[in-house]
Design an enzyme around this catalytic site. Structure first.
Site, short mmCIF file in Angstrom:
data_model
loop_
_atom_site.label_atom_id
_atom_site.label_comp_id
_atom_site.label_asym_id
_atom_site.label_seq_id
_atom_site.Cartn_x
_atom_site.Cartn_y
_atom_site.Cartn_z
N GLN A 131 0.83 -1.21 0.00
CA GLN A 131 0.00 0.00 0.00
C GLN A 131 0.87 1.26 0.00
OE1 GLN A 131 -3.04 0.76 -0.52
NE2 GLN A 131 -3.99 -1.25 -0.52
N SER A 132 1.97 1.21 -0.70
CA SER A 132 2.91 2.33 -0.70
C SER A 132 2.29 3.61 -1.26
CB SER A 132 4.12 1.94 -1.55
OG SER A 132 4.87 3.07 -1.91
N ASN A 133 2.36 4.68 -0.47
CA ASN A 133 1.91 5.99 -0.95
C ASN A 133 2.86 6.51 -2.03
OD1 ASN A 133 -0.27 6.40 0.97
ND2 ASN A 133 1.35 6.51 2.51
N CYS A 139 4.56 4.71 -4.21
CA CYS A 139 4.29 4.06 -5.50
C CYS A 139 3.05 4.65 -6.15
CB CYS A 139 4.15 2.55 -5.30
SG CYS A 139 5.73 1.75 -4.95
#
Ligand SMILES: *Cc1c(COP(=O)(O)O)cnc(C)c1O
Length: 337
Positions: free
Chosen positions: A75-77, A79
């Protein structure tokens, strides 16, 4: 020391507002609490990563790159922001994500997909050799005739930290304009770039000292990461002057059970901030840092300051994967401290 900022792309809505939190400040007593709304830097691409990407993507375009490749948690912001900005600039985007491909893409991962990024998922064992994954994807893209540009985790490198040097200069102006005395700037730290930039800005341009709240590794890890990034920054941009060695104030007491692990105290703090002040925090970064700040205000550890400026680094989409955790914890609108 003569500092020349490199070129950047104008992608974020800046300056971000600095606003007070009157009800939370009153409840806690002690110094006055403010928020620097870096969550408002953009809608879907907003948060802290866009400030770093303004510089990183300028560097990518100057190298004639046509494809971005980066990595992060599922859930990388970072990315998500990279994928959306790739869409905005007409570039391709490859994401290397840590975790099992979910049956349904949600929140940040969904927005990355929507923006046309190619999402590749890897389990912990494969992801441990991240360099290899980058090399494989870069070789494939090059064989297809593309010019990929590699962005490290969180865009925290010697180029990306310019974004938060810039933000530190912006904060110094905010502090001056609002006539704030005895300030401390607080932020979450996950890959070190935000902290590195703010600490450098304080050292080089004044403004306020910075305290970073770790969300994963310990203070020692972050001190080394930030020093390494600053040293590479110095080598590339101002090697003729002395290496700046800003004071690194890092607190690792609020990580909880680990990266992206949310306990009931954290969920209750997030609910309380939303209900008390309309302040929407996330369980991975801003919620933990905010819990750290309010706990330390409450215990008198920040007594020497008159104003605490909490940098809201974004991450709001990261709330949605925790909906059932909120329901299960029965988090109340009561402060947990
Ligand atoms: C990435 C991120 C951080 C941490 O910033 P770093 O520069 O990586 O240390 C903090 N908050 C949010 C919401 C983030 O996405």
């Amino acid at each position: 020391m003569k500092i020349t900022f490199p070129d950047k792309l104008k992608l974020a809505n800046l300056p971000a507002p600095l606003v007070p939190l009157p009800r939370i400040s009153k409840h806690l007593g002690g110094p006055k609490l403010w928020v620097k709304r870096d969550d408002l830097t953009e809608f879907a691409a907003g948060g802290n990563k866009i400030r770093k990407l303004e510089y990183v993507l300028a560097d990518a375009l100057s190298q004639k790159a046509d494809w971005l490749i980066t990595c992060g948690g599922i859930q990388s912001n970072h990315c998500r922001a990279t994928a959306i900005l790739a869409g905005r600039l007409g570039l391709g985007c490859q994401l290397i994500l840590r975790g099992v491909r979910p049956t349904e893409l949600s929140a940040n991962t969904f927005l990355g997909h929507l923006s046309g990024a190619d999402l590749s998922f890897y389990g912990a064992a494969d992801y441990a050799n991240l360099d290899r994954l980058f090399r494989l994807h870069i070789a494939r893209l090059e064989s297809q005739g593309h010019r990929p540009y590699r962005i490290p985790t969180g865009a925290s490198d010697e180029v990306g930290i310019w974004g938060y040097i810039d933000a530190g200069v912006e904060l110094a102006k905010d502090i001056k304009a609002a006539n704030l005395e005895r300030c401390l700037v607080c932020c979450a730290t996950g890959s070190g770039g935000t902290h590195a930039g703010l600490a450098l800005a304080h050292e080089l341009f004044g403004g306020a000292p910075v305290r970073a709240y770790a969300v994963c590794d310990d203070a020692n890890y972050f001190a080394n990461k930030v020093k390494a990034d600053i040293s590479r920054w110095h080598k590339r941009y101002c090697a003729t002057s002395e290496l700046p060695e800003p004071i690194l104030d890092i607190c690792d007491d609020f990580i909880g059970r680990g990266y992206a692990q949310a306990d009931s105290q954290l969920l209750a703090t997030i609910s309380w901030a939303a209900k008390t002040e309309g302040l929407i925090l996330d369980p991975v970064y801003t919620g933990k840092a905010f819990l750290g700040v309010i706990t330390q205000i409450r215990s008198g550890q920040l007594r020497e300051y008159e104003n605490i400026i909490f940098v809201h680094t974004g991450g709001g989409f990261g709330l949605f994967p925790y909906q059932s955790a909120f329901a299960a914890s029965g988090a109340q609108a009561e402060p947990y401290i």
